[in-house]
Design an enzyme around this catalytic site. Sequence first.
Site, PDB file in Angstrom:
ATOM      1  N   ARG A   1      59.153-126.575  39.780  1.00 58.51           N
ATOM      2  CA  ARG A   1      58.004-127.436  40.085  1.00 58.51           C
ATOM      3  C   ARG A   1      57.794-128.506  39.031  1.00 58.51           C
ATOM      4  NH1 ARG A   1      53.790-123.182  40.377  1.00 58.51           N
ATOM      5  NH2 ARG A   1      55.422-121.640  40.182  1.00 58.51           N
TER       6      ARG A   1
ATOM      7  N   GLU B   1      53.799-115.270  33.766  1.00 60.64           N
ATOM      8  CA  GLU B   1      52.713-114.465  34.338  1.00 60.64           C
ATOM      9  C   GLU B   1      53.235-113.361  35.248  1.00 60.64           C
ATOM     10  OE1 GLU B   1      49.808-116.531  36.756  1.00 60.64           O
ATOM     11  OE2 GLU B   1      48.495-114.770  36.811  1.00 60.64           O
TER      12      GLU B   1
HETATM   13  O1  LIG Z   1      52.721-120.148  31.540  1.00 59.88           O
HETATM   14  P1  LIG Z   1      53.657-119.205  32.242  1.00 59.88           P
HETATM   15  O2  LIG Z   1      53.075-117.826  32.396  1.00 59.88           O
HETATM   16  O3  LIG Z   1      54.994-119.187  31.579  1.00 59.88           O
HETATM   17  O4  LIG Z   1      53.857-119.735  33.722  1.00 59.88           O
HETATM   18  C1  LIG Z   1      54.022-121.082  34.046  1.00 59.88           C
HETATM   19  C2  LIG Z   1      55.315-121.347  34.736  1.00 59.88           C
HETATM   20  O5  LIG Z   1      55.419-120.595  35.948  1.00 59.88           O
HETATM   21  C3  LIG Z   1      55.813-121.438  37.023  1.00 59.88           C
HETATM   22  O6  LIG Z   1      57.223-121.529  37.127  1.00 59.88           O
HETATM   23  P2  LIG Z   1      58.174-120.478  37.879  1.00 59.88           P
HETATM   24  O7  LIG Z   1      58.981-119.775  36.838  1.00 59.88           O
HETATM   25  O8  LIG Z   1      57.382-119.653  38.835  1.00 59.88           O
HETATM   26  O9  LIG Z   1      59.209-121.398  38.603  1.00 59.88           O
HETATM   27  P3  LIG Z   1      59.197-122.428  39.827  1.00 59.88           P
HETATM   28  O10 LIG Z   1      58.682-123.727  39.249  1.00 59.88           O
HETATM   29  O11 LIG Z   1      60.640-122.479  40.169  1.00 59.88           O
HETATM   30  O12 LIG Z   1      58.314-121.921  40.933  1.00 59.88           O
HETATM   31  C4  LIG Z   1      55.235-122.776  36.626  1.00 59.88           C
HETATM   32  O13 LIG Z   1      55.869-123.843  37.292  1.00 59.88           O
HETATM   33  C5  LIG Z   1      55.445-122.807  35.134  1.00 59.88           C
HETATM   34  O14 LIG Z   1      56.737-123.283  34.780  1.00 59.88           O
HETATM   35  N1  LIG Z   2      49.005-118.325  38.951  1.00 59.20           N
HETATM   36  C1  LIG Z   2      50.001-119.213  39.015  1.00 59.20           C
HETATM   37  N2  LIG Z   2      50.028-120.153  39.985  1.00 59.20           N
HETATM   38  C2  LIG Z   2      51.043-121.052  40.051  1.00 59.20           C
HETATM   39  N3  LIG Z   2      52.034-121.099  39.176  1.00 59.20           N
HETATM   40  C3  LIG Z   2      52.040-120.196  38.189  1.00 59.20           C
HETATM   41  N4  LIG Z   2      52.904-119.993  37.183  1.00 59.20           N
HETATM   42  C4  LIG Z   2      52.464-118.940  36.474  1.00 59.20           C
HETATM   43  N5  LIG Z   2      51.335-118.451  36.981  1.00 59.20           N
HETATM   44  C5  LIG Z   2      51.046-119.228  38.066  1.00 59.20           C
END
Ligand SMILES: O=P(O)(O)OC[C@H]1O[C@H](OP(=O)(O)OP(=O)(O)O)[C@H](O)[C@@H]1O
Ligand SMILES: Nc1ncnc2[nH]cnc12
Length: 172
Positions: free
Chosen positions: A60, A97
């Site tokens: 994202r 998370e």
């Molecule tokens: O602060 P944190 O607890 O580390 O979480 C934040 C991260 O989680 C999500 O990515 P995700 O790994 O879900 O990947 P995506 O963008 O491919 O959905 C979001 O886009 C951040 O990069």
């Molecule tokens: N609650 C949440 N919603 C969307 N993206 C996330 N990445 C980590 N935690 C998330």
Amino acid sequence: MTELRTMILDRIRDVPDYPKPGVLFKDITPLLADPVAMAAVVDELAGLHQVDKIVGIEARGFILAAPVAYRAGAGFVPVRKKGKLPAATLEESYDLEYGSAVIEVHRDAFAPGDRVLVVDDVLATGGTAKATVELVRRAGADVVGIAVLMELAFLKGRERLQGERLHSLVTV
Ligand SMILES: O=P(O)(O)OC[C@H]1O[C@H](OP(=O)(O)OP(=O)(O)O)[C@H](O)[C@@H]1O
Ligand SMILES: Nc1ncnc2[nH]cnc12
């Protein structure tokens, strides 16, 4: 509340129990689908710092970081999940998370001392952002800031990023 903040909050959808029970997922797809709101977000992020490179975090983060790089006249550097970058990489493991992952960057992605802004959609626990900052510094660049669309304050990601310049367009 500022107009930008309202515009963002009105276009983020809460999805309970995704991808795991107990997680309230912040879905940015309604915002992405609105060209006026997206342009406002991209303009705001592009104006934060003068940088050489914008780093986007898969997946994202890419969606925001690439237009921010274009708008800022900066280069774009992808930080990808392990196994996706073709040339020699550096890697970092981290927890987020709802799981854990390994990210990589190309070893030659930066010129020495490049000024870099890291861009992502959501800051939750801060695990992803912290690992990215470490990776970018190990690759020889100067991280001047981290910018996210949305900060989930209750997960205290900001505390893990003490000493960094962290910008969030909205905090919930
Ligand atoms: O602060 P944190 O607890 O580390 O979480 C934040 C991260 O989680 C999500 O990515 P995700 O790994 O879900 O990947 P995506 O963008 O491919 O959905 C979001 O886009 C951040 O990069
Ligand atoms: N609650 C949440 N919603 C969307 N993206 C996330 N990445 C980590 N935690 C998330």
